[in-house]
Write an enzyme that holds these catalytic residues in place. Sequence first.
Site, PDB file in Angstrom:
ATOM      1  N   ASP A 178      23.615 -13.985  -9.121  1.00 45.00           N
ATOM      2  CA  ASP A 178      24.601 -13.842 -10.179  1.00 45.00           C
ATOM      3  C   ASP A 178      25.811 -13.110  -9.606  1.00 45.00           C
ATOM      4  O   ASP A 178      25.907 -12.920  -8.386  1.00 45.00           O
ATOM      5  CB  ASP A 178      24.020 -13.110 -11.399  1.00 45.00           C
ATOM      6  CG  ASP A 178      23.409 -11.758 -11.045  1.00 45.00           C
ATOM      7  OD1 ASP A 178      23.924 -11.107 -10.100  1.00 45.00           O
ATOM      8  OD2 ASP A 178      22.436 -11.344 -11.694  1.00 45.00           O
ATOM      9  N   ALA A 195       9.594 -12.187  -1.180  1.00 43.16           N
ATOM     10  CA  ALA A 195       8.364 -12.626  -0.525  1.00 43.16           C
ATOM     11  C   ALA A 195       7.841 -13.865  -1.238  1.00 43.16           C
ATOM     12  O   ALA A 195       8.299 -14.211  -2.330  1.00 43.16           O
ATOM     13  CB  ALA A 195       7.297 -11.530  -0.557  1.00 43.16           C
ATOM     14  N   THR A 222       0.818  -5.777  -0.141  1.00 40.38           N
ATOM     15  CA  THR A 222      -0.126  -6.069  -1.213  1.00 40.38           C
ATOM     16  C   THR A 222      -1.514  -5.494  -0.956  1.00 40.38           C
ATOM     17  O   THR A 222      -1.897  -5.282   0.201  1.00 40.38           O
ATOM     18  CB  THR A 222      -0.263  -7.599  -1.374  1.00 40.38           C
ATOM     19  OG1 THR A 222      -1.282  -7.910  -2.340  1.00 40.38           O
ATOM     20  CG2 THR A 222      -0.658  -8.262  -0.062  1.00 40.38           C
ATOM     21  N   ASP A 223      -2.264  -5.273  -2.039  1.00 44.57           N
ATOM     22  CA  ASP A 223      -3.663  -4.874  -1.909  1.00 44.57           C
ATOM     23  C   ASP A 223      -4.526  -6.003  -1.359  1.00 44.57           C
ATOM     24  O   ASP A 223      -5.644  -5.776  -0.895  1.00 44.57           O
ATOM     25  CB  ASP A 223      -4.214  -4.390  -3.256  1.00 44.57           C
ATOM     26  CG  ASP A 223      -4.113  -5.419  -4.371  1.00 44.57           C
ATOM     27  OD1 ASP A 223      -3.392  -6.430  -4.203  1.00 44.57           O
ATOM     28  OD2 ASP A 223      -4.740  -5.212  -5.428  1.00 44.57           O
ATOM     29  N   TYR A 256      -2.371 -15.677   1.722  1.00 42.85           N
ATOM     30  CA  TYR A 256      -1.401 -14.697   1.236  1.00 42.85           C
ATOM     31  C   TYR A 256      -1.649 -13.344   1.876  1.00 42.85           C
ATOM     32  O   TYR A 256      -0.738 -12.735   2.451  1.00 42.85           O
ATOM     33  CB  TYR A 256      -1.491 -14.607  -0.286  1.00 42.85           C
ATOM     34  CG  TYR A 256      -0.708 -13.464  -0.883  1.00 42.85           C
ATOM     35  CD1 TYR A 256       0.650 -13.329  -0.652  1.00 42.85           C
ATOM     36  CD2 TYR A 256      -1.337 -12.509  -1.691  1.00 42.85           C
ATOM     37  CE1 TYR A 256       1.374 -12.275  -1.200  1.00 42.85           C
ATOM     38  CE2 TYR A 256      -0.627 -11.461  -2.240  1.00 42.85           C
ATOM     39  CZ  TYR A 256       0.729 -11.347  -1.990  1.00 42.85           C
ATOM     40  OH  TYR A 256       1.436 -10.306  -2.526  1.00 42.85           O
TER      41      TYR A 256
END
Length: 309
Positions: free
Chosen positions: A41, A72, A113-114, A136
């Site tokens: 934007d 990501a 990430t976990d 992932y």
Amino acid sequence: MTQGFRVALIGASGLLGRAVAGELADVASWQVVRTAHSRGDAQSVKLDIRDDTAVHAFIEHEKPDAIVVAAAERRPDICENDPGLARALNVDALCSIARAARALNSWVLSISTDYVFDGTAPPYFPADPPSPLNAYGRSKFEGERALLDSGANACVLRLPLLYGPVLDWSESAVTSLTPAIVKSSGAGAEPALMDAWATRYPTFTPDVAVVIRQMTERHARGEAITGITQWSGDEPMTKFDIAEHIARVLRVEARLVAQTTPADSTPRPRDCHLNSGALETLGIGRRTRFDTAIAQVLANYPDPQAPSQ
């Protein structure tokens, strides 16, 4: 804070990026430049982080003191089906950012990430060895290593399941449950099957934004945090539990059925609770109770972009 401190927020248009953008904008003495890929934007610079030349040109032009990477590919099924895309966004892009940042001695904070853990032995501490179960998790672990091995002044922040203000209900794995929950309450409707096997720790994106702002403030004071850090909500819930909370907030008589065995085509860990003690010791962190936060998020259901009443 130092006047003119510059922050580049890469990935400002996503679920977490929007929350971080709002939080950093409140620091009057900072200059924050945002980037976006598909939802740019007037306040954002369009940037494809897969374009190494564009990444270097952007960072060299802006000369940020700090770079927060919220961009990501974080959808496990997409990563499983397109590992090349997962690597391009979660590994190669971080390599590009790290090289450009190192040349300027910019501090880099990247989100992980976990899912770098297999979920068999929680809680997990930052130094525990990762063992991801899916593409992932593997791509995010490889991205962590690439960043921290790059020689850049860098930090990784691991996070669990996120939810917060959304542009559409599918944007978070928490809010994506809502349409099925509501539909199950209709006359003659089929029950909604909800996972009751995996334990999650839903974490509110405005809280994470506070954590990131506090970490960035330490860098601005010359006390940069480096290496691996973690932050997590502290309320354990399955998706079945989350669905019950959502039904209560919306005051619907949902018909929910617990799925007690793994049902996802992409393997997911059972319990990846992240220990947040290192940041808590530094006085960093904020947690909003799930019921309070999800009530705010669902205030405009079914139209998430409708103005609040």
